[in-house]
Design a protein around this motif. Sequence first.
Motif: not given
Length: 461
Positions: A64-79
């Motif tokens: 759960r926490n690891f996937n949350h970290l990966l999601d944060s990286l995707q948000k950085i890409d979309s920014s």
Amino acid sequence: MQNPHLPIKPLVTWIVVAFFFSIHAMAQKLTAVQNYGVNRPGVVMIRTVFSADVYVNNMRLDSRNFNHLLDSLQKIDSSGAIYTPEQKLDIVLTEISNHPNRFFKSSLDYIKQPEEITSSGTGFLITSDGYVATNCHLIDRDKAFIRRQFILSAFQQITEANISAFESAWATRFSDQQRTLLYNTYASVYARLFSMALYDLKKDIFVEYSADSSNGSSIPVKKIAHVVVRGQPMPGKDIALLKIDGDSSLPTLKIATDDLPRVGEQLFVYGFPGPVTNNSYVSSESAIEPTLTTGIVSALKKSVEGWPLIQMDANINRGSSGGPVCNEKGEVVGLTTFGSIENSGGLAAGLNFAIPVSILQEYLDSAAVVASPSDVSLIFGDGVILYDKEYYKEALRKFKEVKEINRRFPGLTAYINDAEQRLRQNDERKASMIRYDLLIFGLLLLIALVLFKFLKRKRLV
């Protein structure tokens, strides 16, 4: 009137006595080459193998926490921020390292990790039937030290397996810096969250030495050793007496009768230093060939418990402990035991210590063991000295005597082959000299005949 010439029989007797007296005199003071040749067969390697099963809490990744970290990286890409795959991986590993409790959880199941650690050193044979002298600390490690070594070994293997699993799952290859970061993260997690337990601890002691095979090559021999008597690691009397079975004509070293050598005396030190034995560029077959270093007695000291120590400047290293320290007669005067530690934590060169044989003798007496050189070693030693003095025929006779007693005596075949080769070369040299002398004699005879005919013809004219 008395005959000025000596009778033949007394003259021959005197020559034989003088010859063997000279050999005896030579044996009183050996060169470094002779010292090594005589003593090398009786120097052995000591290996103490500790084995156990280490049980470790299995580690799981918090998805759960690891996937949350990966999601944060995707948000950085979309920014709109642009990161390379290597930079993204650095971000992930740094975040895991900064918050390990968030990403790693312990489970109720355990991993069983079989582990083995080896302590290596040196010893030497003191009787023909297999008694061996060495240091106690090679066979009697502190339990806390053993536990630390096992847990460290298990941690390293488990961590390497986990890092490799990450690389496989993420289809990547970590850089050295990334591996170090993840390794330190695991170290922190295991130290705080996971328990390790040690079970079925066993200890086996082995004595290893070289022997000649049927074709003359050197082969390693490994035998289980039993502890006969032992002291205590330093600052105790760091002596152990071991016994191996199955032989009755083993090579030995001779123990000196003097309690202590004198300051300034030459010393010859034998051992298996770790940097040589474990060197990846040195063949494993030659690992059981002992190393010789030389030095002098630098001082005579006392231990903190009041018994004598020999300080010497001969270079030693880890792995040399328990090795024989010999004098110029080839006799053992002490056992290499410990060095001096520098501020850096390494061994200080040329500031090393040996336990004198007077301390060893205490343990021999308590075990009712009489240290004495084997007959086969005495004969071999005579052969080595004769060989070194280029008396190859006499040396070969000695070596063949040794072969009749112990065909597997270390290094014997090489000495026999070399002595036979040198005798053949000497015979060829003598034959060549005889042919040369005959040629010169023939030429001189021819010149004499020509000169004789010339003078005779001149006289007739």
